[in-house]
Motif scaffolding. Structure first.
Motif, PDB file in Angstrom:
ATOM      1  N   TYR A  30       0.828  -1.205   0.000  1.00  0.00           N
ATOM      2  CA  TYR A  30       0.000   0.000   0.000  1.00  0.00           C
ATOM      3  C   TYR A  30       0.868   1.262   0.000  1.00  0.00           C
ATOM      4  O   TYR A  30       0.569   2.239  -0.695  1.00  0.00           O
ATOM      5  CB  TYR A  30      -0.925   0.022   1.218  1.00  0.00           C
ATOM      6  N   ARG A  33       2.343   1.990  -3.422  1.00  0.00           N
ATOM      7  CA  ARG A  33       1.361   2.523  -4.374  1.00  0.00           C
ATOM      8  C   ARG A  33       1.069   3.998  -4.122  1.00  0.00           C
ATOM      9  O   ARG A  33       0.853   4.762  -5.071  1.00  0.00           O
ATOM     10  CB  ARG A  33       0.077   1.701  -4.305  1.00  0.00           C
ATOM     11  N   VAL A  34       1.074   4.433  -2.872  1.00  0.00           N
ATOM     12  CA  VAL A  34       0.913   5.860  -2.605  1.00  0.00           C
ATOM     13  C   VAL A  34       2.152   6.618  -3.070  1.00  0.00           C
ATOM     14  O   VAL A  34       2.051   7.731  -3.610  1.00  0.00           O
ATOM     15  CB  VAL A  34       0.622   6.112  -1.117  1.00  0.00           C
ATOM     16  N   ILE A  37       1.668   7.288  -6.742  1.00  0.00           N
ATOM     17  CA  ILE A  37       0.749   8.400  -7.014  1.00  0.00           C
ATOM     18  C   ILE A  37       1.452   9.735  -6.770  1.00  0.00           C
ATOM     19  O   ILE A  37       1.357  10.672  -7.577  1.00  0.00           O
ATOM     20  CB  ILE A  37      -0.509   8.286  -6.137  1.00  0.00           C
ATOM     21  N   TYR A 174       0.459  -6.495  -8.953  1.00  0.00           N
ATOM     22  CA  TYR A 174       1.319  -5.653  -8.125  1.00  0.00           C
ATOM     23  C   TYR A 174       2.734  -5.533  -8.707  1.00  0.00           C
ATOM     24  O   TYR A 174       3.243  -4.426  -8.892  1.00  0.00           O
ATOM     25  CB  TYR A 174       1.413  -6.181  -6.694  1.00  0.00           C
ATOM     26  N   GLY A 183      -1.029   4.167 -10.606  1.00  0.00           N
ATOM     27  CA  GLY A 183      -0.679   5.188  -9.623  1.00  0.00           C
ATOM     28  C   GLY A 183      -0.100   6.439 -10.264  1.00  0.00           C
ATOM     29  O   GLY A 183      -0.471   7.573  -9.910  1.00  0.00           O
ATOM     30  N   TRP A 213      -6.798   5.977   5.768  1.00  0.00           N
ATOM     31  CA  TRP A 213      -5.761   5.144   5.136  1.00  0.00           C
ATOM     32  C   TRP A 213      -5.228   4.113   6.128  1.00  0.00           C
ATOM     33  O   TRP A 213      -5.068   2.931   5.786  1.00  0.00           O
ATOM     34  CB  TRP A 213      -4.621   6.019   4.617  1.00  0.00           C
ATOM     35  N   TYR A 235      -7.245  -1.247  -4.007  1.00  0.00           N
ATOM     36  CA  TYR A 235      -7.666  -0.139  -4.861  1.00  0.00           C
ATOM     37  C   TYR A 235      -8.232   1.018  -4.050  1.00  0.00           C
ATOM     38  O   TYR A 235      -8.069   2.193  -4.428  1.00  0.00           O
ATOM     39  CB  TYR A 235      -8.656  -0.641  -5.914  1.00  0.00           C
ATOM     40  N   ASN A 237      -6.995   1.870  -1.283  1.00  0.00           N
ATOM     41  CA  ASN A 237      -5.758   2.512  -0.866  1.00  0.00           C
ATOM     42  C   ASN A 237      -5.351   3.610  -1.838  1.00  0.00           C
ATOM     43  O   ASN A 237      -4.939   4.701  -1.436  1.00  0.00           O
ATOM     44  CB  ASN A 237      -4.658   1.450  -0.760  1.00  0.00           C
ATOM     45  N   SER A 238      -5.479   3.345  -3.143  1.00  0.00           N
ATOM     46  CA  SER A 238      -5.111   4.350  -4.141  1.00  0.00           C
ATOM     47  C   SER A 238      -6.059   5.540  -4.118  1.00  0.00           C
ATOM     48  O   SER A 238      -5.634   6.687  -4.290  1.00  0.00           O
ATOM     49  CB  SER A 238      -5.088   3.718  -5.536  1.00  0.00           C
ATOM     50  N   ALA A 242      -4.774   9.207  -3.192  1.00  0.00           N
ATOM     51  CA  ALA A 242      -4.920  10.323  -4.134  1.00  0.00           C
ATOM     52  C   ALA A 242      -5.557  11.525  -3.457  1.00  0.00           C
ATOM     53  O   ALA A 242      -5.105  12.674  -3.633  1.00  0.00           O
ATOM     54  CB  ALA A 242      -5.757   9.872  -5.332  1.00  0.00           C
TER      55      ALA A 242
END
Length: 348
Positions: A30, A33-34, A37, A174, A183, A213, A235, A237-238, A242
């Motif tokens: 997670y 992925r942040v 972004i 992933y 992202g 989060w 998802y 999490n994204s 964002a």
């Protein structure tokens, strides 16, 4: 004001690697992925507002940001593996089978975006190589216009949808390099939406979004199932990430907090980059070379922050003056962002 977030995400990754429980694995997924972004947002901003798509300056700055510390950690790790081959192999199987062909791939860095390597010297090389690939996509055009970023986003959504429908599995969704386009395209779209004044998340939403989060991250695999953590939670999490980035982009704290935030951000990349080598040193000195667990993870995090402080100081002394010279090109617009120098996962 992204520096503290970057450091927090780096610490989350270290925890996921060393806590020794499968439950913590998705914490790192997670966080990365942040990171992606945030990098998509930062690099799109930098290409438009700092470099004006002068790709020679852009790539020179990217190389100086990413590569000196990467090769410093690579050489230190390689020396450690050669001196202590049995102990390092016990700590991680990725260091158990050094060979010349794999070493060349590590030196080239970009081939490391493929996870299937028997010998991985710098473990975070995967995410760094993936970032570079995404920089290429953005520099070639996806960061030029909102419509191009939207096409990148649509292609990423199609990739994730098809990988789910054909049951390709978690590793494809992933670890596949192209999965990161989701992202990065989200980050680019945040930039364009903010530039058009169509996306404003108030700074007062920062704390609720951060708590949301954390709830999604902690709840997956504990209150909710592992399947949730790798699908709906992944998802979500994204989406939360964002919104958090959009909110942070509009926060204007006092100058002292901005300076502190920038300093914390400078620790994120070296801590993330070196934590496997630092973790091995901590394990060898205090825990045993096969150490894992929350106590070990906390010790490794603290040690990584100490090492990151020295690495950041070296970087500030020898590398940052060159990067500042490169950044001094004339800006093409008035930036709506707080500071495009230090936004991304590895800094812009």
């Amino acid at each position: 004001m992204f520096g503290a977030l970057r450091l927090f995400l780096a610490i989350t990754v270290i925890l996921s690697h060393f806590a020794g429980d499968v439950y913590y694995k998705h914490f790192g997924y997670y966080a990365v992925r942040v990171f992606f972004i945030l990098s998509g947002f930062a690099i799109t901003a930098a290409l438009n507002e700092v470099y004006a798509f002068d790709l020679k300056r852009f790539w020179a700055n990217r190389a100086l940001r990413l590569l000196p510390l990467y090769y410093l950690v690579l050489m230190a790790t390689l020396a450690t593996i050669l001196v202590l081959p049995i102990e390092t192999a016990r700590f991680t199987s990725d260091w158990a089978a050094p060979n010349l062909n794999e070493l060349w791939l590590n030196l080239a860095l970009l081939p490391m975006m493929n996870w299937a390597h028997a010998f991985r010297v710098v473990m975070p090389a995967w995410s760094i190589a993936v970032e570079i690939l995404m920089y290429i996509y953005l520099a070639l055009g996806c960061a030029r216009r909102k419509s191009y970023a939207a096409l990148m986003f649509a292609a990423a959504v199609a990739f994730h949808t098809l990988s789910f429908l054909d049951e390709s599995g978690w590793d494809i969704r992933y670890f596949s390099p192209h999965s990161a386009a989701l992202g990065f395209s989200i980050g680019a779209l945040i930039y364009f939406q903010r530039r058009e004044n169509r996306l404003r998340v108030p700074p007062r939403a920062i704390l609720p979004l951060l708590l949301l989060w954390l709830a999604n991250t902690v709840g997956g695999g504990w209150i909710l199932s592992d399947d949730y953590a790798r699908l709906e939670g992944f998802y979500l999490n994204s989406i939360i990430g964002a919104a958090l980035i959009a909110a942070l982009a509009d926060w204007r704290p006092a100058a002292v907090l901005q300076a502190l935030d920038r300093y914390l951000g400078e620790l994120a990349y070296p801590a993330f980059l070196s934590h496997w080598l630092v973790g091995f040193a901590v394990a060898l000195a205090f825990f045993g070379t096969d150490a894992r667990g929350t106590g070990f993870a906390l010790a490794a995090i603290l040690a990584s922050l100490v090492v990151a402080t020295f690495m950041a100081a070296l970087n500030e002394r020898w590398v940052e003056p060159l990067r500042r010279k490169i950044r001094r090109g004339e800006k093409v617009t008035q930036s709506p962002l707080p500071d495009t120098r230090d936004l991304g996962a590895a800094g812009a």
